[in-house]
Design an enzyme around this catalytic site. Structure first.
Site, PDB file in Angstrom:
ATOM      1  CG  HIS A   1      -5.807  -1.737   8.966  1.00  0.00           C
ATOM      2  ND1 HIS A   1      -5.880  -0.523   9.286  1.00  0.00           N
ATOM      3  CD2 HIS A   1      -4.560  -2.286   8.961  1.00  0.00           C
ATOM      4  CE1 HIS A   1      -4.725  -0.164   9.527  1.00  0.00           C
ATOM      5  NE2 HIS A   1      -3.860  -0.948   9.333  1.00  0.00           N
TER       6      HIS A   1
ATOM      7  CG  ASP B   1      -9.014  -0.563  11.621  1.00  0.00           C
ATOM      8  OD1 ASP B   1      -7.919  -1.248  11.324  1.00  0.00           O
ATOM      9  OD2 ASP B   1      -9.022   0.549  10.961  1.00  0.00           O
TER      10      ASP B   1
ATOM     11  CG  ASP C   1      -0.490  -0.627   2.614  1.00  0.00           C
ATOM     12  OD1 ASP C   1       0.869  -0.488   2.768  1.00  0.00           O
ATOM     13  OD2 ASP C   1      -1.058  -0.979   3.361  1.00  0.00           O
TER      14      ASP C   1
ATOM     15  CD  GLU D   1      -8.398   1.454   7.697  1.00  0.00           C
ATOM     16  OE1 GLU D   1      -8.444   0.624   8.486  1.00  0.00           O
ATOM     17  OE2 GLU D   1      -7.993   2.307   7.865  1.00  0.00           O
TER      18      GLU D   1
HETATM   19  C1  F6R Z   1       1.540  -1.499   6.175  1.00  0.00           C
HETATM   20  C2  F6R Z   1       0.112  -1.999   6.032  1.00  0.00           C
HETATM   21  C3  F6R Z   1      -0.547  -1.951   7.409  1.00  0.00           C
HETATM   22  C4  F6R Z   1       0.198  -2.311   8.934  1.00  0.00           C
HETATM   23  C5  F6R Z   1      -0.818  -2.499   9.888  1.00  0.00           C
HETATM   24  C6  F6R Z   1      -0.030  -2.509  11.094  1.00  0.00           C
HETATM   25  O1  F6R Z   1       2.048  -1.575   4.930  1.00  0.00           O
HETATM   26  O2  F6R Z   1      -0.113  -2.787   5.365  1.00  0.00           O
HETATM   27  O3  F6R Z   1      -1.776  -2.851   7.393  1.00  0.00           O
HETATM   28  O4  F6R Z   1       0.538  -3.574   8.670  1.00  0.00           O
HETATM   29  O5  F6R Z   1      -1.175  -0.881  10.051  1.00  0.00           O
HETATM   30  O6  F6R Z   1       0.899  -1.587  11.386  1.00  0.00           O
HETATM   31  P1  F6R Z   1       2.294  -1.656  12.365  1.00  0.00           P
HETATM   32  O7  F6R Z   1       2.981  -2.850  12.125  1.00  0.00           O
HETATM   33  O8  F6R Z   1       2.949  -0.280  12.273  1.00  0.00           O
HETATM   34  O9  F6R Z   1       1.593  -1.585  13.924  1.00  0.00           O
END
Ligand code: F6R
Length: 259
Positions: free
Chosen positions: A137, A135, A66, A142
């Site tokens: 995702h 949440d 992403d 989301e």
């Molecule tokens: C990042 C991504 C997100 C993260 C998620 C957890 O490329 O796709 O889904 O994996 O937001 O973020 P962290 O690891 O920083 O807690």
């Protein structure tokens, strides 16, 4: 879904073992890379193996999950910049073979479609690394995301913007509102999905991911329908798992039968 409850410090080496096994079998494997805090120990472990000459990614290719919409090229918070700094610059993976969704394209829909095509023509992702949002995702899918979704523009939730404010001077309002992200349908086509989570802040999302009802409210639950998912969690992230003792004992007994 295999659930491995293990100290956070060991998660990096365990996933590096999976990556090493894959690249030994298939040196031109396609890796799916996540950004954020969760995969950092994996990237440290892989970089250390490359530095010691035990592993090479020279024949591999990679796709990131992403990107924020609208951040300038080279912005330190852009996921392309982050993955270069956290991983690509530390290993022998050719940077031109690391692809990411384009959050600056004038025609975002066309850029998303060509990203899908690029993944397809590379033969699909062999091993996809994922984190999970508080949440629920995965990538930036989301709550409410379609289970069949492909790479597209999404609006971030307030919760995600609060969680990611730590990279934007602590200001949720500075976190871009939009992103481009691989869809849940895209991620589901990866041949092996490895999700890592650590800390009590992830416990509720991990509970839903592993043991909850499959629901658009917790997008990661779609992974219950994937044939090969490994979830690595530390004790805190596993603290709400009802069957934690079972996951611990079955992992301790792995190797007793050929699977
Ligand atoms: C990042 C991504 C997100 C993260 C998620 C957890 O490329 O796709 O889904 O994996 O937001 O973020 P962290 O690891 O920083 O807690």
């Amino acid at each position: 879904m295999e659930v491995v409850i293990t100290p956070e410090a060991s998660i990096g080496e365990l996933v590096a073992d999976d990556i090493t096994a894959l690249l030994t079998r298939k040196p031109d494997a396609v890796l799916g890379l996540a950004t954020g805090s969760s995969p950092l120990r994996i990237y440290d472990a892989v970089a250390a193996r490359v530095a010691r000459g035990e592993l090479s990614l020279a024949g591999a290719r990679a796709f990131t999950l992403d990107e924020y919409v609208g951040l300038p090229v080279g912005d330190p918070r852009a996921y392309r910049t982050v993955i270069e700094a956290d991983f690509v610059s530390r290993v022998d993976l050719p940077t031109e073979l690391v692809h990411g969704p384009d959050g600056r394209a004038p025609d975002l829909a066309a850029a998303c479609a060509s990203y899908e095509e690029a993944i397809r023509s590379a033969g699909g992702v062999d091993l996809q690394i994922l984190g999970i949002g508080t949440d629920g995702h995965i990538a930036f899918n989301e709550p409410g995301s379609s289970f069949a979704s492909r790479t597209r523009v999404k609006t971030l939730t307030e919760q995600t913007r609060r969680d990611n404010a730590r990279f934007f001077d602590g200001e949720p309002d500075l976190v871009p509102m939009h992103c481009v992200t691989q869809g849940l349908g895209t991620i589901m086509e990866a041949r092996h999905v490895v999700l890592v989570a650590a800390g009590g802040g992830k416990a509720e999302a991990v509970h839903h991911l592993v043991e909850g009802a499959v629901s658009a409210l917790w997008p990661a639950t779609i992974l219950q329908h994937h044939p090969r998912v490994t979830v690595f969690v530390d004790d805190e992230a596993a603290s709400r798992l009802q069957l934690a003792d079972y996951y611990r004992s079955s992992y301790a007994r792995r190797g007793m039968v050929t699977r």
